[in-house]
Scaffold this active site. Sequence first.
Site, mmCIF file in Angstrom:
data_model
loop_
_atom_site.group_PDB
_atom_site.id
_atom_site.type_symbol
_atom_site.label_atom_id
_atom_site.label_comp_id
_atom_site.label_asym_id
_atom_site.label_seq_id
_atom_site.Cartn_x
_atom_site.Cartn_y
_atom_site.Cartn_z
ATOM 1 N N TYR A 228 -1.124 14.434 10.841
ATOM 2 C CA TYR A 228 -1.486 13.009 10.705
ATOM 3 C C TYR A 228 -3.139 13.407 10.454
ATOM 4 O O TYR A 228 -3.949 13.068 9.537
ATOM 5 C CB TYR A 228 -1.037 11.817 11.351
HETATM 6 N N1 LIG Z 1 -4.175 0.321 12.989
HETATM 7 C C1 LIG Z 1 -4.602 1.147 13.769
HETATM 8 O O1 LIG Z 1 -4.887 1.058 14.827
HETATM 9 C C2 LIG Z 1 -5.375 2.255 12.971
HETATM 10 C C3 LIG Z 1 -5.903 3.664 13.685
HETATM 11 C C4 LIG Z 1 -6.331 4.650 12.991
HETATM 12 C C5 LIG Z 1 -6.434 4.662 11.746
HETATM 13 N N2 LIG Z 1 -5.770 3.672 11.211
HETATM 14 C C6 LIG Z 1 -5.842 3.689 9.658
HETATM 15 O O2 LIG Z 1 -6.177 2.686 8.927
HETATM 16 C C7 LIG Z 1 -5.198 2.359 7.865
HETATM 17 C C8 LIG Z 1 -4.561 1.130 7.619
HETATM 18 O O3 LIG Z 1 -3.885 1.083 8.957
HETATM 19 P P1 LIG Z 1 -2.729 -0.111 9.383
HETATM 20 O O4 LIG Z 1 -2.665 -0.116 10.693
HETATM 21 O O5 LIG Z 1 -3.217 -1.114 8.465
HETATM 22 O O6 LIG Z 1 -1.239 0.501 8.796
HETATM 23 P P2 LIG Z 1 -0.269 -0.208 8.281
HETATM 24 O O7 LIG Z 1 0.993 0.730 8.394
HETATM 25 O O8 LIG Z 1 -0.041 -1.564 8.724
HETATM 26 O O9 LIG Z 1 -0.422 -0.306 6.696
HETATM 27 C C9 LIG Z 1 -0.530 0.555 5.760
HETATM 28 C C10 LIG Z 1 0.139 0.283 4.454
HETATM 29 O O10 LIG Z 1 -0.035 1.075 3.429
HETATM 30 C C11 LIG Z 1 1.281 1.094 2.674
HETATM 31 N N3 LIG Z 1 1.441 2.420 2.002
HETATM 32 C C12 LIG Z 1 1.770 3.376 2.693
HETATM 33 N N4 LIG Z 1 2.114 4.514 1.946
HETATM 34 C C13 LIG Z 1 1.556 4.040 0.817
HETATM 35 C C14 LIG Z 1 1.720 4.839 -0.486
HETATM 36 N N5 LIG Z 1 2.092 6.037 -0.769
HETATM 37 N N6 LIG Z 1 1.404 3.945 -1.634
HETATM 38 C C15 LIG Z 1 1.253 2.513 -1.573
HETATM 39 N N7 LIG Z 1 1.322 2.089 -0.261
HETATM 40 C C16 LIG Z 1 1.554 2.760 0.699
HETATM 41 C C17 LIG Z 1 2.293 0.603 3.604
HETATM 42 O O11 LIG Z 1 3.432 -0.030 3.015
HETATM 43 C C18 LIG Z 1 1.537 -0.290 4.632
HETATM 44 O O12 LIG Z 1 1.620 -1.884 4.133
HETATM 45 C C19 LIG Z 1 -4.356 3.469 7.776
HETATM 46 O O13 LIG Z 1 -4.895 4.479 6.708
HETATM 47 C C20 LIG Z 1 -4.233 4.205 9.064
HETATM 48 O O14 LIG Z 1 -4.219 5.327 9.001
HETATM 49 C C21 LIG Z 1 -5.270 2.433 11.553
#
Ligand SMILES: NC(=O)c1ccc[n+]([C@@H]2O[C@H](COP(=O)([O-])OP(=O)(O)OC[C@H]3O[C@@H](n4cnc5c(N)ncnc54)[C@H](O)[C@@H]3O)[C@@H](O)[C@H]2O)c1
Length: 331
Positions: free
Chosen positions: A141
């Site tokens: 990841y």
């Molecule tokens: N929440 C955290 O603490 C955190 C920490 C570090 C990084 N991030 C990054 O921030 C971003 C948002 O995180 P989040 O917490 O909102 O995640 P989340 O899982 O709540 O949201 C991600 C969304 O992306 C959609 N998705 C995934 N793959 C897809 C694809 N191939 N095509 C279309 N849609 C797709 C999912 O259905 C989901 O709704 C991500 O990239 C994550 O890696 C989040």
Amino acid sequence: MSRVLITGIAGLFGANFSRYLIAKGYNVIGIDNLSGGYLENIPSGVDFYNIDLLDTHSISNIFKNTRPDYVYHFAAYAAVGLSHFIRNFNYQNNVIASVNLINECLRHNIEKIIFTSSMDVYGSGNPPYFESHVPKPEDPYGIAKLAIEQDLAAAHSQFGLRYSIIRPHNVFGLYQNIWDKYRNVIGIWIRQILEGMPITIYGDGTQVRSFSDIQFCMTPLSHLMSEFDGEIFNIGADQHITINELSDTLRGAAEGLGYSASTIHMEKRKEVHTAFCDHSKAKGYLEFEDKTNLTDLMTRMLKWARIQPKREVKMLNYEIDSGMYAYWRNE
Ligand SMILES: NC(=O)c1ccc[n+]([C@@H]2O[C@H](COP(=O)([O-])OP(=O)(O)OC[C@H]3O[C@@H](n4cnc5c(N)ncnc54)[C@H](O)[C@@H]3O)[C@@H](O)[C@H]2O)c1
């Protein structure tokens, strides 16, 4: 008003940031394949497309028809520990899907793309992690996130694509997926509490993290639309807490609403023991201020979670079984 395309709009960041932008009068276009987010999370007013970013033809049509000015790329499957066991899926979903999106940004000459990377790119160096540290991700990841950071830099140097990057860590709040078995520790525990199950801790619970409220990411994200091209910013809480302390805080919040929960410790996972970041850059430039009140946000999440429809907890197909933890085995 500008047109802003948000990928992953049905997830935590997407659902919260789209509400923020709509309230400010932006036209918001959303893409999500609903693999980890839910339709009900998307606010009204969004021009929504249920599309997978691996579907290049559909993505291309969306860009042609909606002509976004700015792109916030939040879509990903963010399961740090699990990513070792779903390597192909991880790279398809987090690298190839992102490259498809970046290609469209280049073809359509958008103003700028903002990418959510992760603290995971730092690996297990000595915290606090600064943006200037050389990234050394230790799982697929984190490697995928770093690949896209570097791809954006290459796209800037070759084509002039404007971009900024945030590296969030342990952000939580309303609209977070609480039905995912593999990630979002607070979400997993909230589901367990509502289902009357003990909350599960991997290992002895002395691991240290910092948990912050998604609402404090909104202003920093909006700054990046027009400023700080090519820059990377850590975003998250300054306050560190052990996983044991976090579970006590959540159990306290749950008790306030009439739920009681016990705790059980399970097999230790291979993970970084202590991980947190320095946020002085985001505080200095992006008006970032973390005022997270864990008990208050956990209480609001519990109240929100208990009125959500009952949803299925999905298992993923593993590509590698070797060393799979007992609690993740497909029985
Ligand atoms: N929440 C955290 O603490 C955190 C920490 C570090 C990084 N991030 C990054 O921030 C971003 C948002 O995180 P989040 O917490 O909102 O995640 P989340 O899982 O709540 O949201 C991600 C969304 O992306 C959609 N998705 C995934 N793959 C897809 C694809 N191939 N095509 C279309 N849609 C797709 C999912 O259905 C989901 O709704 C991500 O990239 C994550 O890696 C989040």
